[in-house]
Write an enzyme that holds these catalytic residues in place. Structure first.
Site, PDB file in Angstrom:
ATOM      1  N   ASP A 156     -11.243   3.022   3.976  1.00 47.79           N
ATOM      2  CA  ASP A 156     -11.781   1.518   3.816  1.00 47.79           C
ATOM      3  C   ASP A 156     -13.300   1.399   3.740  1.00 47.79           C
ATOM      4  O   ASP A 156     -13.802   0.323   3.535  1.00 47.79           O
ATOM      5  CB  ASP A 156     -11.326   0.693   5.224  1.00 47.79           C
ATOM      6  CG  ASP A 156     -10.017  -0.273   4.881  1.00 47.79           C
ATOM      7  OD1 ASP A 156      -9.966  -0.436   3.422  1.00 47.79           O
ATOM      8  OD2 ASP A 156      -9.455  -0.634   5.732  1.00 47.79           O
TER       9      ASP A 156
ATOM     10  N   GLN B 201      -4.850  -1.222   9.497  1.00 42.53           N
ATOM     11  CA  GLN B 201      -4.817  -2.903   9.019  1.00 42.53           C
ATOM     12  C   GLN B 201      -5.302  -3.830   9.905  1.00 42.53           C
ATOM     13  O   GLN B 201      -4.873  -4.008  11.146  1.00 42.53           O
ATOM     14  CB  GLN B 201      -3.327  -3.407   8.690  1.00 42.53           C
ATOM     15  CG  GLN B 201      -3.022  -4.558   7.990  1.00 42.53           C
ATOM     16  CD  GLN B 201      -3.516  -4.655   6.429  1.00 42.53           C
ATOM     17  OE1 GLN B 201      -3.492  -3.487   5.666  1.00 42.53           O
ATOM     18  NE2 GLN B 201      -4.098  -5.857   6.108  1.00 42.53           N
TER      19      GLN B 201
ATOM     20  N   LYS C 270       0.760  -1.257  -0.207  1.00 41.43           N
ATOM     21  CA  LYS C 270      -0.114  -0.077   0.129  1.00 41.43           C
ATOM     22  C   LYS C 270       0.683   1.177   0.072  1.00 41.43           C
ATOM     23  O   LYS C 270       0.727   2.250  -0.682  1.00 41.43           O
ATOM     24  CB  LYS C 270      -0.929  -0.016   1.190  1.00 41.43           C
ATOM     25  CG  LYS C 270      -2.227  -0.856   0.836  1.00 41.43           C
ATOM     26  CD  LYS C 270      -2.928  -1.298   2.277  1.00 41.43           C
ATOM     27  CE  LYS C 270      -3.763  -2.186   2.202  1.00 41.43           C
ATOM     28  NZ  LYS C 270      -4.376  -2.870   3.250  1.00 41.43           N
TER      29      LYS C 270
END
Ligand code: NDP
Length: 293
Positions: free
Chosen positions: A120, A97, A53
């Site tokens: 997200d 994460q 990422k």
């Protein structure tokens, strides 16, 4: 033989568009979108995701911020990092994460993120926005699936769509996106009766189960578009492992109209959509128009 939907190429095209948008924002508005990724612990798979990422964020010209905490970190320590990032105007997107260690309540942490930085799309506010059709940040994997479907089919209106899997990160938001496109949506799960029969009715079949090659070709309606979200590692030849999806690609390709491979289908779309969402968040935070779709 089904058309092979090339998610890798599509994702590369999307990253290119993101990169162009970032250079326009930088040049014309002195705005460099920034994405912060928070990693707790040393899970090797999570470390690889976070590294990828960060690398792709820099490649499209955005700022990347990494915050690493030990796996003994407490919930309040993590919440303090989130608060700092919420208040940092250089950070437009925040991603924690997952999975998080057991001592931490994941949903509480996600709900501490400023919803307008929740790239997200897991914050309850964004879940509600998606469910009600309000603008907001949409979870990356289902968003990527939807882009591939629209590219393949154009108008989805009236299609019979079946999503196998009802997780909060894939199945449920996928169902909401399909409904928003006026599909007739069924979300199947482990208690669904006659799953094969349900799948055979699908013009669009999205598999997000996590069971290797569970869906065989004879569950697929001839000509259907099949999106395989599953990423499963199985034993391959000569003691090596290999990745397969939730759909049995070989038998399904003989029946479907189009199908995503694993790897190279949905997988590459997820990070590309994360970058796209960060640009969306940066534009929204600065009252600038956003048009990347
Ligand atoms: P979850 O484990 O959270 O959910 C799996 C879902 O599948 C559940 O709703 C479960 O039903 C359902 N299920 C399990 N067994 C069966 C069965 N025999 N018949 C019907 N339904 C069943 O998984 P995720 O949604 O997080 O992930 C799904 C897959 O997608 C995984 O392989 C994951 O690795 C992959 N993935 C890929 C991403 C990408 O970037 N391409 C991103 C995220 C995930 P129930 O609710 O009843 O238990």
């Amino acid at each position: 033989m089904a058309t092979r939907i090339d998610g890798k190429a599509f994702a590369a095209g999307l990253r290119e568009k993101v990169s162009e948008a970032v250079s326009t924002l930088t040049r014309e508005y002195d705005l460099v979108p920034g994405l912060a990724v928070v990693l707790v612990g040393e899970d090797p798979a999570s470390e690889v995701y976070v590294r990828n990422k960060g690398k792709q964020t820099l490649e499209v010209g955005m700022n990347s911020y990494e915050h690493k905490l030990p796996d003994t970190a407490s919930q309040s320590e993590l919440l303090a990092v989130i608060e700092q990032l919420n208040n940092d105007s250089k950070v437009h997107g925040i991603l924690v994460q997952l999975p998080l260690p057991d001592q931490i309540d994941s949903q509480a942490v996600i709900n501490a993120i400023d919803p307008d930085k929740d790239v997200d799309g897991f914050h309850l506010v964004n879940v509600g926005r998606l469910a009600t059709g309000a603008p907001g940040l949409v979870p990356c994997t289902p968003l990527g699936c939807m882009m591939l479907l629209k590219d393949q089919l154009g108008d989805l209106s009236g299609k019979n769509a079946v999503v196998v899997g009802r997780s909060n990160i894939v199945g449920k938001p996928m169902g909401s996106l399909l409904l928003a496109q006026s599909c007739t949506v069924t979300i199947a799960h482990s208690r669904t009766q006659d799953l094969a029969g349900v799948c055979r009715e699908a013009d669009i079949l999205v598999a997000a189960v996590g069971r290797p090659q569970m869906i065989p070709g004879d569950w697929i309606k001839p000509g259907a578009v099949v999106i395989d979200v599953g990423i499963n590692r199985i034993e391959g030849k000569e003691g090596k492992t290999r990745l397969v999806g939730d759909v049995d690609f070989d038998s399904a390709s003989a029946i479907a109209g189009a199908i995503t491979p694993v790897p190279g289908g949905v997988g590459p779309m997820t990070i590309a959509c994360l970058l796209r969402n960060t640009v969306q968040a940066a534009c929204a935070a600065n009252d600038l128009p956003f048009n990347l779709d």
